[in-house]
Write an enzyme that holds these catalytic residues in place. Structure first.
Site, PDB file in Angstrom:
ATOM      1  N   ASP A 141       0.801  -1.245   0.000  1.00  0.00           N
ATOM      2  CA  ASP A 141       0.000   0.000   0.000  1.00  0.00           C
ATOM      3  C   ASP A 141       0.829   1.289   0.000  1.00  0.00           C
ATOM      4  OD1 ASP A 141      -2.433  -1.153  -0.207  1.00  0.00           O
ATOM      5  OD2 ASP A 141      -2.977  -0.958   1.909  1.00  0.00           O
ATOM      6  N   HIS A 198      30.164   4.723  -4.040  1.00  0.00           N
ATOM      7  CA  HIS A 198      28.718   4.953  -3.960  1.00  0.00           C
ATOM      8  C   HIS A 198      28.200   4.655  -2.558  1.00  0.00           C
ATOM      9  CE1 HIS A 198      28.329   4.578  -8.620  1.00  0.00           C
ATOM     10  NE2 HIS A 198      28.803   5.735  -8.232  1.00  0.00           N
ATOM     11  N   ASP A 218      24.844  18.123  -9.326  1.00  0.00           N
ATOM     12  CA  ASP A 218      25.683  16.990  -8.899  1.00  0.00           C
ATOM     13  C   ASP A 218      26.997  17.572  -8.379  1.00  0.00           C
ATOM     14  OD1 ASP A 218      26.991  14.611  -8.528  1.00  0.00           O
ATOM     15  OD2 ASP A 218      27.121  14.089 -10.654  1.00  0.00           O
ATOM     16  N   HIS A 266      23.380  11.349 -14.456  1.00  0.00           N
ATOM     17  CA  HIS A 266      24.257  10.843 -15.523  1.00  0.00           C
ATOM     18  C   HIS A 266      23.432  10.999 -16.789  1.00  0.00           C
ATOM     19  CE1 HIS A 266      26.833   8.184 -12.633  1.00  0.00           C
ATOM     20  NE2 HIS A 266      26.952   9.475 -12.403  1.00  0.00           N
ATOM     21  N   GLU A 312      34.948  16.142 -11.915  1.00  0.00           N
ATOM     22  CA  GLU A 312      34.999  15.573 -10.577  1.00  0.00           C
ATOM     23  C   GLU A 312      36.198  14.657 -10.335  1.00  0.00           C
ATOM     24  OE1 GLU A 312      31.902  12.533  -9.941  1.00  0.00           O
ATOM     25  OE2 GLU A 312      31.024  13.182 -11.831  1.00  0.00           O
ATOM     26  N   TYR A 351      41.638   8.505  -3.890  1.00  0.00           N
ATOM     27  CA  TYR A 351      41.083   7.621  -2.865  1.00  0.00           C
ATOM     28  C   TYR A 351      42.182   6.683  -2.377  1.00  0.00           C
ATOM     29  CZ  TYR A 351      37.069   9.441  -5.332  1.00  0.00           C
ATOM     30  OH  TYR A 351      36.176  10.293  -5.932  1.00  0.00           O
ATOM     31  N   ARG A 363      37.079  13.985  -3.217  1.00  0.00           N
ATOM     32  CA  ARG A 363      36.542  14.276  -4.559  1.00  0.00           C
ATOM     33  C   ARG A 363      36.010  15.698  -4.516  1.00  0.00           C
ATOM     34  NH1 ARG A 363      33.579  10.262  -5.142  1.00  0.00           N
ATOM     35  NH2 ARG A 363      31.435  10.884  -4.709  1.00  0.00           N
TER      36      ARG A 363
HETATM   37  N1  GLY Z   1      26.761  11.662  -7.920  1.00  0.00           N
HETATM   38  C1  GLY Z   1      27.158  10.718  -8.885  1.00  0.00           C
HETATM   39  C2  GLY Z   1      28.301  11.176  -9.665  1.00  0.00           C
HETATM   40  O1  GLY Z   1      29.024  12.055  -9.233  1.00  0.00           O
HETATM   41  O2  GLY Z   1      28.523  10.763 -10.760  1.00  0.00           O
HETATM   42 MN    MN Z   2      28.985  13.238 -11.013  1.00  0.00          MN
HETATM   43 MN    MN Z   3      28.423  13.405  -7.772  1.00  0.00          MN
END
Ligand code: GLY
Ligand code: MN
Ligand code: MN
Length: 444
Positions: A42, A245, A273, A363, A389, A393, A411
């Site tokens: 539901d 992720h 993003d 994306h 980006e 790491y 990042r």
């Molecule tokens: N937030 C997902 C990416 O940076 O691709």
């Molecule tokens: Mn991204």
């Molecule tokens: Mn991202």
């Protein structure tokens, strides 16, 4: 508070006209809305419209179908839910057929129950049928059924389309290039999302949980009208940043750790993003600062290089050289520098792509290749929007490096529009220099 400028019915009409212009004469194109998805008994997941359907219609109800008929006079049909007092009392208002025509600019509007009979009639006699093949299993089945019905009448003069065409390349290429009105929305959602990153820096403190910072971010999105996140927020303290992720967001923030936040709101369907990484206690350690500054230098260099004609391959080379040289200078990579650069040795620590297209999807759609030979990446053109980006790491378990580097994950991600003159950074209010981050956190 931001005053939002959103798209008008005319923006969506122009898109349909543009798509019509790419369709051959005597063809038909069919696009399906998403259906609601059950979360558990539901209860449903919050509805998210199919982005291609939304792009062409601005119509935000589930189950609908857009049919575009290209003939001497182009016409658009929308099939949608009927007005229904009882259903609307329980589940919310419905737009209905009359309003679909009046407010959304469709030439004809019918109910969902009309689809079964009308689609074979509309398809009959067309030379080509366009739809997004394989994108929606129930549409694939429906198309097969409609074609079967048309063919069943072939002895009485019916003629099914000889050509079935995947509409994806046409839609992808339209969506890749943002109009001025789309850029206005993307600027707005970036400002909202940048504000959320600022708030996260202000509210961060040793001993809080990652989800508490996530809550601050979602609060900031929603109170500015971006009610939903464009994707699940990553709020990753310390070594969690090395899980790309990571969305568990359930651990306690520790002293002397970094916090990596990758979060963007969605406004009128468009995503931001943005990633920022900052010290939980407000002050970078020397080791954190060294890695952070290296990632930032590479990010700024990549952004500065963006202009029409440049491409992701060029940016990858640039960033690869900067990161590899920097990691060598810090003693994290060892060997012959020229060889390290040649083999792009930073990839050991920079384990994902440099960026991606951004738009209605985080994306976003759009071919990354220059042509069908697929040997060369596509040159940037005015109106494309992408993320930049880079990251480094170094997992806590990496014993190949000095202990001071272990557990650092950084990042930095901004959203960039290509312009005639070069580029515009849409990410204008999320602090990213060491000085600006430390100064903001010292004040809060
Ligand atoms: N937030 C997902 C990416 O940076 O691709
Ligand atoms: Mn991204
Ligand atoms: Mn991202």
């Amino acid at each position: 508070m931001i005053k939002h400028t959103l798209l008008s019915v005319n923006d969506f009409r122009l898109r349909r006209e543009k798509l019509f212009a790419s369709l051959p004469d005597n063809s038909i194109a069919v696009f399906a809305a998403n259906n609601e998805v059950t979360r558990s008994n539901d209860t449903e997941y919050l509805f998210c419209q199919d982005k291609n359907f939304y792009y062409l219609t601005g119509f935000n109800e589930p189950d609908a179908l857009l049919v575009m008929v290209k003939s001497a006079q182009n016409s658009c049909y929308l099939f949608c839910r009927e007005k229904d007092e009882l259903q609307e009392v329980w589940h919310g208002r419905r737009i209905g057929q009359e309003n679909a025509k009046a407010d959304y600019g469709f030439d004809h509007a019918y109910t969902l129950a009309d689809i079964e009979q009308m689609l074979p009639e509309l398809i009959n006699g067309k030379a080509a049928l366009y739809y997004l093949q394989g994108a929606n299993p129930s549409l694939d089945l429906q198309v097969a059924s409609w074609l079967k019905q048309v063919k069943a009448g072939s002895r009485t003069g019916n003629k099914a389309p000889q050509t079935l065409v995947d509409a994806k390349p046409l839609l992808d290429d339209m969506r890749l290039f943002k109009s001025e009105n789309e850029l206005t929305i993307m600027r707005q959602v970036n400002v909202i999302s940048g504000g959320a990153h600022q708030r996260a820096m202000e509210k961060s403190a040793v001993g809080k949980f990652e989800y508490q910072i996530e809550a601050e971010i979602l609060h900031e999105f929603a109170r500015h009208g971006a009610r939903f996140a464009a994707y699940n927020s990553i709020v990753a303290g310390g070594d969690n940043a090395n899980i790309l992720h990571y969305t568990d967001n359930c651990e306690v923030l520790a002293d002397n750790d970094l916090l990596l936040i990758d979060a963007g709101g969605e406004l009128a369907g468009y995503a931001a993003d943005i990633t920022r990484t900052f010290p939980i206690n407000g002050k970078f350690t020397d080791a954190q600062k060294a890695i952070y500054q290296l990632v930032l230098d590479s990010q700024i260099a990549a952004i500065e290089a963006i202009k029409p004609g440049c491409n992701f391959a060029h940016l990858n080379t640039l960033v690869g050289e900067i990161l590899t040289t920097g990691l060598y200078d810090l003693g994290i990579l060892q060997g012959d520098l020229a060889e390290l650069i040649n083999e792009n040795a930073c990839k050991k620590y920079f384990i994902h792509g440099l960026g991606h297209w951004l738009g209605l999807d985080v994306h976003d759609v759009g071919d990354y290749q220059a042509n069908d030979k697929r040997e060369q990446l596509r040159a940037f053109e005015t109106g494309m929007v992408m993320t930049i980006e880079p990251g480094i790491y170094i997992p806590a378990t990496d014993e190949s490096v000095d202990a001071k580097w272990r557990g650092i994950g950084v990042r930095i991600e901004d959203n960039i529009a290509v312009t005639d003159q070069g580029h515009e950074n849409l990410t204008v209010n999320a602090p990213k220099s060491v000085h600006d981050i430390e100064a903001l956190m010292a004040r809060s």
